[in-house]
Design a protein around this motif. Sequence first.
Motif, mmCIF file in Angstrom:
data_model
loop_
_atom_site.group_PDB
_atom_site.id
_atom_site.type_symbol
_atom_site.label_atom_id
_atom_site.label_comp_id
_atom_site.label_asym_id
_atom_site.label_seq_id
_atom_site.Cartn_x
_atom_site.Cartn_y
_atom_site.Cartn_z
ATOM 1 N N HIS A 167 9.096 7.790 4.212
ATOM 2 C CA HIS A 167 7.899 7.339 3.496
ATOM 3 C C HIS A 167 6.645 7.993 4.078
ATOM 4 O O HIS A 167 5.799 7.306 4.666
ATOM 5 N N TRP A 169 3.953 8.926 2.817
ATOM 6 C CA TRP A 169 2.709 8.372 2.271
ATOM 7 C C TRP A 169 2.222 7.163 3.071
ATOM 8 O O TRP A 169 1.062 6.767 2.962
ATOM 9 N N LEU A 285 8.834 -1.967 -3.617
ATOM 10 C CA LEU A 285 8.842 -0.659 -4.267
ATOM 11 C C LEU A 285 10.245 -0.078 -4.421
ATOM 12 O O LEU A 285 10.408 1.030 -4.919
ATOM 13 N N PRO A 317 2.441 5.180 -3.584
ATOM 14 C CA PRO A 317 2.954 6.304 -4.370
ATOM 15 C C PRO A 317 2.759 6.033 -5.859
ATOM 16 O O PRO A 317 2.913 4.909 -6.332
ATOM 17 N N ASN A 318 2.385 7.076 -6.593
ATOM 18 C CA ASN A 318 2.188 7.001 -8.051
ATOM 19 C C ASN A 318 1.069 6.043 -8.437
ATOM 20 O O ASN A 318 1.053 5.498 -9.541
ATOM 21 N N SER A 319 0.128 5.828 -7.495
ATOM 22 C CA SER A 319 -0.991 4.935 -7.828
ATOM 23 C C SER A 319 -2.233 5.761 -8.138
ATOM 24 O O SER A 319 -2.312 6.937 -7.856
#
Length: 319
Positions: A167, A169, A285, A317-319
Amino acid sequence: MTNQEINEGLLSFIHEQTGRGVIYEQEPIPLLGGIDATTYKFKLRGMEPMVLRLLGSDRGAEEVKRLQIHSQVLIQSNIKAPKVHWVGEDKSALGGVFAIMEFFPDPLLSEQPGDIQLKILGKSHAEMHNLSTTQIINELKKQGLNEKDFMACLFMPTILDSALKDHPWLSNIINWLQNNLPINSAHASINHSDYHPKNIMYASGHITGIIDWNFFIGDPAFDVGHTITLIMDIVPNISDDYTHEIVSQNNEQYRDAYQSIRSIDEKAVNACRVCHCTGFLLHCLSGKKDIITSSPTMLQSLKTTIETITKLEIALPNS
């Protein structure tokens, strides 16, 4: 697996272990359990009631073998853990590795009034953390376990390194944890890892059983931090019965009861709370469906707690 397949597979397994014909007096019925296992209560004719703890398909045989050893050693140390009768290491039998263990019949601590729950929870937790770990550690090693399997100072760095790799991120938070968690603390205590009123049996003014152990030896702040995370971050997001005032009061009552026996290292507990909230955030998540991930407010609440304590920002992530 279907319930029928589990019922049949369980009978077949116990027949193999006992060498005798077995028949249900009560077929397996699901019990309330955690997010990492499914538990069932059942009774065979001529035997006491038992519990089946069935782990997820991603869990390995080493886990249930360690669970059996942990149980044996805790019982030898006069800790009220359930006896593990047998473990199943072949996933094909029930769809995952599993343990068959003693059933504790007494009521849960959660059935007591709230103030009594929190008083007993805090005091008993502190008393458990005051117990000597020397004999337990020696016995675990005699049973063939490696210290890296149960000593937080040895396995926690590996978990954090793995999380950093998986992870990236979240690297700022994981780096913060590496610098702030009490990994190498000199205070080594028994850790239950999920100590709350629904995992404690209580009758006639005494604790009569403690279930759902994820045992290890480490700083008690890991254990206290997990219980406070449940009180402050998890329960309020899966139940509508808790206002901010009630949550704060519950946290204070647990802390006061604990500190009547043993002091709390606030800095270490806060770091451990970040650790547990991070674990729950990653679970949210993961794509799994359970009571934690189904809460519409859980993810943001966990994120806020982590950012408030660390003073760092999380870019999801993907935000």
